[in-house]
Design a protein around this motif. Structure first.
Motif, mmCIF file in Angstrom:
data_model
loop_
_atom_site.group_PDB
_atom_site.id
_atom_site.type_symbol
_atom_site.label_atom_id
_atom_site.label_comp_id
_atom_site.label_asym_id
_atom_site.label_seq_id
_atom_site.Cartn_x
_atom_site.Cartn_y
_atom_site.Cartn_z
ATOM 1 N N PHE A 150 4.426 5.663 11.368
ATOM 2 C CA PHE A 150 4.319 4.216 11.211
ATOM 3 C C PHE A 150 2.893 3.797 10.873
ATOM 4 C CE2 PHE A 150 4.137 -0.095 13.378
ATOM 5 C CZ PHE A 150 4.802 -0.750 12.367
ATOM 6 N N ILE A 151 1.908 4.303 11.629
ATOM 7 C CA ILE A 151 0.533 3.886 11.364
ATOM 8 C C ILE A 151 0.018 4.482 10.048
ATOM 9 C CG2 ILE A 151 0.020 3.552 13.811
ATOM 10 C CD1 ILE A 151 -1.525 6.141 13.808
ATOM 11 N N THR A 152 0.537 5.653 9.654
ATOM 12 C CA THR A 152 0.176 6.219 8.358
ATOM 13 C C THR A 152 0.708 5.329 7.236
ATOM 14 O OG1 THR A 152 0.138 8.487 9.186
ATOM 15 C CG2 THR A 152 0.445 8.195 6.821
ATOM 16 N N PHE A 153 1.948 4.880 7.388
ATOM 17 C CA PHE A 153 2.560 3.993 6.408
ATOM 18 C C PHE A 153 1.765 2.696 6.291
ATOM 19 C CE2 PHE A 153 6.260 1.036 5.347
ATOM 20 C CZ PHE A 153 6.240 1.357 4.001
ATOM 21 N N ILE A 154 1.322 2.163 7.420
ATOM 22 C CA ILE A 154 0.510 0.943 7.413
ATOM 23 C C ILE A 154 -0.800 1.192 6.661
ATOM 24 C CG2 ILE A 154 -0.875 -0.592 8.872
ATOM 25 C CD1 ILE A 154 1.343 -0.382 10.973
ATOM 26 N N GLY A 155 -1.438 2.326 6.940
ATOM 27 C CA GLY A 155 -2.694 2.652 6.275
ATOM 28 C C GLY A 155 -2.538 2.766 4.767
ATOM 29 N N LEU A 156 -1.492 3.443 4.325
ATOM 30 C CA LEU A 156 -1.254 3.602 2.884
ATOM 31 C C LEU A 156 -0.935 2.266 2.229
ATOM 32 C CD1 LEU A 156 0.879 6.881 2.937
ATOM 33 C CD2 LEU A 156 -1.542 6.636 2.355
ATOM 34 N N GLN A 157 -0.247 1.391 2.951
ATOM 35 C CA GLN A 157 0.018 0.043 2.441
ATOM 36 C C GLN A 157 -1.261 -0.765 2.325
ATOM 37 O OE1 GLN A 157 3.084 -1.459 5.200
ATOM 38 N NE2 GLN A 157 4.226 -2.009 3.370
ATOM 39 N N ASN A 158 -2.080 -0.697 3.355
ATOM 40 C CA ASN A 158 -3.316 -1.475 3.370
ATOM 41 C C ASN A 158 -4.204 -1.145 2.176
ATOM 42 O OD1 ASN A 158 -2.438 -2.555 5.759
ATOM 43 N ND2 ASN A 158 -3.883 -1.440 7.060
ATOM 44 N N ALA A 159 -4.188 0.111 1.758
ATOM 45 C CA ALA A 159 -5.038 0.552 0.651
ATOM 46 C C ALA A 159 -4.352 0.419 -0.700
ATOM 47 C CB ALA A 159 -5.457 2.004 0.875
ATOM 48 N N ASP A 160 -3.126 -0.096 -0.707
ATOM 49 C CA ASP A 160 -2.334 -0.239 -1.949
ATOM 50 C C ASP A 160 -2.022 1.098 -2.598
ATOM 51 O OD1 ASP A 160 -2.034 -3.003 -1.856
ATOM 52 O OD2 ASP A 160 -3.924 -3.366 -2.910
ATOM 53 N N ILE A 161 -2.033 2.156 -1.794
ATOM 54 C CA ILE A 161 -1.572 3.450 -2.299
ATOM 55 C C ILE A 161 -0.050 3.417 -2.381
ATOM 56 C CG2 ILE A 161 -1.445 5.932 -1.803
ATOM 57 C CD1 ILE A 161 -4.156 5.667 -0.409
ATOM 58 N N ILE A 162 0.559 2.741 -1.428
ATOM 59 C CA ILE A 162 1.992 2.469 -1.443
ATOM 60 C C ILE A 162 2.182 0.958 -1.544
ATOM 61 C CG2 ILE A 162 4.157 2.605 -0.155
ATOM 62 C CD1 ILE A 162 3.218 5.295 -1.136
ATOM 63 N N ILE A 163 3.013 0.511 -2.508
ATOM 64 C CA ILE A 163 3.253 -0.918 -2.684
ATOM 65 C C ILE A 163 4.750 -1.187 -2.683
ATOM 66 C CG2 ILE A 163 1.119 -1.257 -3.988
ATOM 67 C CD1 ILE A 163 2.789 -1.206 -6.546
ATOM 68 N N ASP A 164 5.114 -2.469 -2.590
ATOM 69 C CA ASP A 164 6.531 -2.812 -2.595
ATOM 70 C C ASP A 164 7.088 -2.776 -4.020
ATOM 71 O OD1 ASP A 164 4.998 -5.049 -3.301
ATOM 72 O OD2 ASP A 164 6.653 -6.393 -2.849
ATOM 73 N N ASN A 165 8.390 -2.552 -4.098
ATOM 74 C CA ASN A 165 9.070 -2.494 -5.391
ATOM 75 C C ASN A 165 10.458 -3.100 -5.219
ATOM 76 O OD1 ASN A 165 10.960 -1.235 -7.445
ATOM 77 N ND2 ASN A 165 8.995 -0.465 -8.208
ATOM 78 N N PRO A 166 10.822 -4.099 -6.019
ATOM 79 C CA PRO A 166 12.123 -4.767 -5.858
ATOM 80 C C PRO A 166 13.312 -3.822 -5.981
ATOM 81 C CG PRO A 166 10.681 -6.030 -7.301
ATOM 82 C CD PRO A 166 10.017 -4.707 -7.080
ATOM 83 N N ALA A 167 13.169 -2.774 -6.774
ATOM 84 C CA ALA A 167 14.294 -1.872 -7.018
ATOM 85 C C ALA A 167 14.392 -0.765 -5.980
ATOM 86 C CB ALA A 167 14.187 -1.271 -8.418
ATOM 87 N N THR A 168 13.242 -0.212 -5.586
ATOM 88 C CA THR A 168 13.251 0.950 -4.686
ATOM 89 C C THR A 168 12.591 0.671 -3.335
ATOM 90 O OG1 THR A 168 11.154 1.751 -5.614
ATOM 91 C CG2 THR A 168 13.188 2.527 -6.658
ATOM 92 N N LEU A 169 12.242 -0.565 -3.065
ATOM 93 C CA LEU A 169 11.556 -1.010 -1.850
ATOM 94 C C LEU A 169 10.090 -0.596 -1.819
ATOM 95 C CD1 LEU A 169 14.225 -0.485 0.970
ATOM 96 C CD2 LEU A 169 13.680 -2.562 -0.311
ATOM 97 N N VAL A 170 9.808 0.688 -2.061
ATOM 98 C CA VAL A 170 8.415 1.143 -2.074
ATOM 99 C C VAL A 170 8.152 1.944 -3.338
ATOM 100 C CG1 VAL A 170 8.115 1.185 0.425
ATOM 101 C CG2 VAL A 170 9.044 3.184 -0.729
ATOM 102 N N HIS A 171 6.870 1.996 -3.709
ATOM 103 C CA HIS A 171 6.482 2.700 -4.933
ATOM 104 C C HIS A 171 5.002 3.024 -4.829
ATOM 105 C CE1 HIS A 171 5.733 3.283 -9.325
ATOM 106 N NE2 HIS A 171 6.989 3.698 -9.304
ATOM 107 N N ILE A 172 4.557 4.016 -5.575
ATOM 108 C CA ILE A 172 3.141 4.341 -5.579
ATOM 109 C C ILE A 172 2.378 3.253 -6.317
ATOM 110 C CG2 ILE A 172 3.182 5.692 -7.727
ATOM 111 C CD1 ILE A 172 1.217 7.632 -6.252
ATOM 112 N N GLY A 173 1.187 2.905 -5.803
ATOM 113 C CA GLY A 173 0.408 1.813 -6.370
ATOM 114 C C GLY A 173 -0.433 2.244 -7.553
ATOM 115 N N ASP A 174 -1.269 1.327 -8.018
ATOM 116 C CA ASP A 174 -2.181 1.591 -9.129
ATOM 117 C C ASP A 174 -3.400 2.330 -8.577
ATOM 118 O OD1 ASP A 174 -3.826 1.649 -11.295
ATOM 119 O OD2 ASP A 174 -3.904 -0.529 -11.609
#
Length: 442
Positions: A150-174
């Motif tokens: 959970f905290i790893t997921f939060i960290g990756l989100q915070n850095a925009d390494i993982i972002i939201d995606n309407p089709a797949t919920l999550v996706h790799i960021g820019d």
């Protein structure tokens, strides 16, 4: 002093204890930056002001809670184990209770205080051991691993390494974005330091990441190094306002209190045993003065919640200090001293961005997930609840939901597999509580 801390009996001296205490501080100093960033939801834009805590006050509360907890542990229990607001519990506080459920942070602090008070009562009466023993070890291990994910997921989100995606919920960021690249650099550096077994690797990884960020203009340089201690007024004692508010007394807050209580149970029991075992302090596979150690934790959490921070708990990073020679509570007092000294270096936290905190969250997550190796995955009745605990936390963005799912499925799978006699009756009570959680709160 030497006699009080039993230096001769433990085979230690002032030099070993000082080095060990300082090493422990370096290993866990990252919490001084990560905890305020997490509790203030620093990565969440457009958050109503009422839901955001004061950054400076949380920093002071973090340092004071760590110092007081470590002092009590050292003086009362004589263990080289330091305390501070714990990762995972602070994520539950901020991202589940405040952000997802929309509860005021004052309510969350009140829940921490109540759970810590009950922890204290359970410790004094001896019921704590019965409750901990009632919960199967596999679920305890799964809870720790789930929090790690959970905290790893939060960290990756915070850095925009993982972002939201309407089709797949999550996706790799820019990954070409400067702040994202800096976070990735920080993850690599921190992993290298940890692999090389550098004490304080997580802390040093944050420092290196921040320095590189300033060199390349991704992070602004701090306005100063030393300053007056920030005011604690914005958070001090604010939890007591919740007790006079009828909206606080709901089933959802009851679940929050129970979650704080359960996770603190697991976290402390595991950390105390692991560090004490490493230091050679276990006797006949039992932890001497366990009650005193848990007393230190509960008091530190109660005091910390009054100051304005999430649950204070024993830090497994204390093992770094033990590896450096610490064997007595004097090392914890040294660690406490450095936490107090850190109060005057608040300006340095200006360089702490999501790119700087992400490496810490990812690496600590890796360490927590290692507990999965101790679960017997060959037993399907054990694998099901354990797996559901682990995946439910990051996928539902809720530690409480993950615990609830596991505690519901465990008695079901055990009954169906013919292992009814192995189920502690208390687990049926947990089953009922969490079943009601889904019926009325979801």
């Amino acid at each position: 002093m030497k006699k009080f801390f039993k230096f001769e009996e433990l085979g230690t001296n002032y030099r070993k204890e000082f080095v060990g205490g300082f090493t422990t501080f370096l290993a866990m100093a990252y919490i001084l930056a990560v905890n305020p960033f997490t509790l203030t939801l620093g990565d969440v834009a457009d958050l109503p002001a009422a839901l955001r805590m004061d950054y400076g006050a949380v920093f002071v509360a973090t340092a004071l809670a760590a110092a007081i907890g470590s002092l009590i542990m050292g003086l009362f229990a004589n263990y080289p184990i330091a305390l501070a607001p714990g990762l995972g519990l602070n994520a539950f506080f901020a991202y589940t209770v405040v952000l997802t459920q929309g509860e005021p942070w004052e309510y969350a602090l009140a829940a921490v205080f109540i759970s810590s008070f009950f922890f204290l009562l359970l410790t004094i009466t001896g019921l704590r051991e019965k409750l901990i023993n009632a919960i199967p070890v596999e679920l305890k291990l799964a809870v720790g691993a789930g929090i790690g994910l959970f905290i790893t997921f939060i960290g990756l989100q915070n850095a925009d390494i993982i972002i939201d995606n309407p089709a797949t919920l999550v996706h790799i960021g820019d990954l070409s974005q400067p702040s994202t690249l800096l976070a990735i650099f920080g993850i690599f550096v921190t992993i290298i330091l940890m692999v090389r077994k550098i004490h304080g690797g997580v802390f040093y990884g944050m420092v290196i990441t921040a320095v590189v960020g300033m060199i390349f203009g991704v992070i602004d340089a701090p306005s100063g190094v030393v300053s007056a201690v920030p005011s604690l007024e914005p958070t001090f004692g604010k939890l007591f306002s919740a007790f006079g508010d009828g909206a606080f007394y709901t089933q959802s807050m009851l679940v929050v209190i129970l979650t704080f209580l359960f996770v603190d149970f697991f976290d402390n029991a595991g950390t105390l045993v692991a560090v004490a075992n490493q230091a050679g302090l276990m006797k006949d596979n039992k932890l001497p003065r366990a009650g005193k150690a848990l007393f230190a934790d509960s008091i530190a959490s109660m005091v910390g919640s009054i100051f304005g921070t999430s649950t204070t708990t024993s830090f497994v990073e204390s093992s770094a200090g033990v590896a450096a020679g610490a064997r007595s509570g004097f090392a914890s007092i040294v660690t406490a001293g450095f936490f107090l000294l850190s109060l005057f270096f608040f300006p340095l936290l200006e360089v702490v961005t999501s790119a700087v905190t992400t490496p810490a969250l990812v690496v600590v997550g890796i360490l927590m997930v290692s507990s999965l190796g101790k679960i017997d995955w060959t037993k399907f009745e054990i694998a099901v609840p354990s797996f559901l605990v682990v995946v439910s936390m990051p996928l539902t963005y809720s530690i409480a939901t993950g615990i609830a799912v596991g505690f519901i499925f465990y008695p079901i799978t055990m009954l169906l597999s013919g292992r009814r006699k192995e189920i502690n009756p208390i687990m049926y009570i947990f089953f009922a509580i969490f079943a009601l959680y889904f019926v009325f709160l979801q």
